[in-house]
Enzyme design. Structure first.
Site, PDB file in Angstrom:
ATOM      1  N   ARG A 172      35.690 127.740  93.319  1.00 50.88           N
ATOM      2  CA  ARG A 172      34.902 127.080  92.270  1.00 50.88           C
ATOM      3  C   ARG A 172      33.769 126.232  92.859  1.00 50.88           C
ATOM      4  O   ARG A 172      33.440 125.167  92.333  1.00 50.88           O
ATOM      5  CB  ARG A 172      35.788 126.218  91.366  1.00 50.88           C
ATOM      6  CG  ARG A 172      36.907 126.957  90.684  1.00 50.88           C
ATOM      7  CD  ARG A 172      36.390 128.058  89.758  1.00 50.88           C
ATOM      8  NE  ARG A 172      37.523 128.735  89.156  1.00 50.88           N
ATOM      9  CZ  ARG A 172      38.123 129.814  89.668  1.00 50.88           C
ATOM     10  NH1 ARG A 172      37.673 130.340  90.809  1.00 50.88           N
ATOM     11  NH2 ARG A 172      39.139 130.375  89.064  1.00 50.88           N
ATOM     12  N   SER A 250      38.793 125.912  81.345  1.00 54.79           N
ATOM     13  CA  SER A 250      39.645 125.024  82.145  1.00 54.79           C
ATOM     14  C   SER A 250      38.882 123.737  82.447  1.00 54.79           C
ATOM     15  O   SER A 250      37.833 123.779  83.094  1.00 54.79           O
ATOM     16  CB  SER A 250      40.046 125.716  83.448  1.00 54.79           C
ATOM     17  OG  SER A 250      40.795 126.875  83.182  1.00 54.79           O
ATOM     18  N   GLU A 344      36.412 120.379  86.357  1.00 52.23           N
ATOM     19  CA  GLU A 344      35.570 121.558  86.593  1.00 52.23           C
ATOM     20  C   GLU A 344      34.331 121.511  85.727  1.00 52.23           C
ATOM     21  O   GLU A 344      33.288 122.055  86.074  1.00 52.23           O
ATOM     22  CB  GLU A 344      36.381 122.826  86.291  1.00 52.23           C
ATOM     23  CG  GLU A 344      35.666 124.118  86.590  1.00 52.23           C
ATOM     24  CD  GLU A 344      36.556 125.332  86.471  1.00 52.23           C
ATOM     25  OE1 GLU A 344      36.030 126.440  86.316  1.00 52.23           O
ATOM     26  OE2 GLU A 344      37.791 125.187  86.548  1.00 52.23           O
TER      27      GLU A 344
END
Length: 352
Positions: A172, A250, A344
């Site tokens: 990520r 998420s 995130e």
């Protein structure tokens, strides 16, 4: 093979809630749509020359904007189009405009029998955002298929093209994320193998649903349909009629821990090997075992009733309500399990 640009509303709203999947955010002082690379660069350079705060917005799927809006210029990236060079030797080398809808492109790729990204189906947002976050799901990451990324470098005031080795892809993350705001993605070129079979299935849950062993290859269209069904079951496919899907996906990343940190987790906590001798665990497992169940929340902000990793707008939620819930979850996990979750989602003008 070429597919032309996609039409975008000629007079879009300045209200950012209308352009984000969380449906939260006040008005921008100025809101512009960039339908071409030239328009995108011109608008970015203009804001930089004037010293105006700038927010470059793609699909709005990974961002939380304050209720007061954005005091500056918001540029909606809307340069679309797909241009592919397909051969039996090199496979498909496909340049995609940054403003192209990601899932529309995945569906198109599957239909063209370009193999690889079928397990990344159903992820909301634009193509240009995918290398920034190195989006991933069900055992695949977009960085595996990136051939090059063409950007506008706001610091150097020039175009800059990144090859895969220069992108700094990790879990990520990427060089683009590590230098937030510096690089504006203009287009992404991908390379795929040809065929109607998927990449090898790597994710246990997906393999179980497909009824195959890890490493098997099945029809890409079947993988896409199965991934969409799994995501829908977790409330991770956007549905205008279902507030339980009004989220940014998420909200927290899965923590990457040292072996010592992982050893302090409860014995039944998930543990997966990560590069560099590290250990990845599940943010969703931590949230649930810290006492936050599906549907937990206050007022108009809550965890999804289908998946605790998604913070949802139940209808009329404010940015403040969502931030307060995220902070409560983060702090609760840290107090009870000793792991500090990292968001995130990109917080614009907001802090946890």
């Amino acid at each position: 093979m070429t597919r032309g640009p996609v039409d975008v509303d000629a007079t879009p709203s300045r209200r950012l809630a209308d352009h984000t999947t969380l449906r939260v955010g006040g008005e921008a002082d100025r809101f512009e749509v960039a339908r071409t690379d030239a328009e995108l660069v011109e608008l970015v350079r203009e804001a930089d020359a004037e010293g105006t705060p700038l927010l470059v917005l793609g699909g709005g799927s990974n961002v939380l904007v304050p209720d007061e809006g954005f005091r500056g210029t918001v540029v909606l990236v809307a340069n679309t189009g797909v241009d592919g060079d397909v051969s039996h030797c090199g496979g498909a080398v496909v340049k995609v405009g940054a403003g192209e809808n990601w899932d529309d492109f995945v569906a198109f790729a599957v239909g063209q029998e370009w193999s690889g990204i079928e397990s990344l189906s159903g992820i909301p947002g634009s193509v240009g955002a995918t290398p920034i976050q190195n989006v991933g799901a069900y055992g695949s990451e977009v960085g595996e298929y990136v051939y090059r990324v063409r950007t506008w470098d706001r610091v150097a005031d020039r175009q800059r093209t990144f090859m895969p080795a220069d992108c700094g892809f990790g879990y990520r993350t990427s060089v683009f994320k590590e230098h937030p705001g510096r690089y504006v993605v203009l287009d992404v070129t991908f390379q795929f193998t040809l065929g109607d079979l998927s990449a090898p299935v790597r994710y246990a849950e997906l393999a179980r649903r497909l009824g195959v062993e890890i490493g098997a290859r099945v029809e890409s269209s079947t993988v896409r349909d199965t991934v969409l069904a799994i995501r829908a079951g977790k409330g991770m496919v956007l549905n205008d009629a279902d507030p339980d899907t009004w989220s940014a996906g998420s909200f927290f990343t899965n923590p990457i821990l040292t072996e010592d940190e992982a050893a302090r987790l409860p014995d039944d906590a998930p543990r997966f090997p990560a590069p560099g001798g590290l250990v990845k665990t599940s943010a969703a497992w931590l949230i649930q075992h810290a006492g936050f169940d599906k549907g937990y929340g206050h007022g108009n902000a809550g965890l999804s009733t289908k998946h605790v990793l998604a913070l949802t707008n139940r209808g009329g939620a404010t940015a403040g309500e969502l931030v307060a819930l995220a902070r409560e979850v983060r702090d609760g996990v840290e107090q009870r399990l000793g792991v500090r979750l990292v968001p995130e989602v990109n917080l614009v003008g907001l802090e946890l």
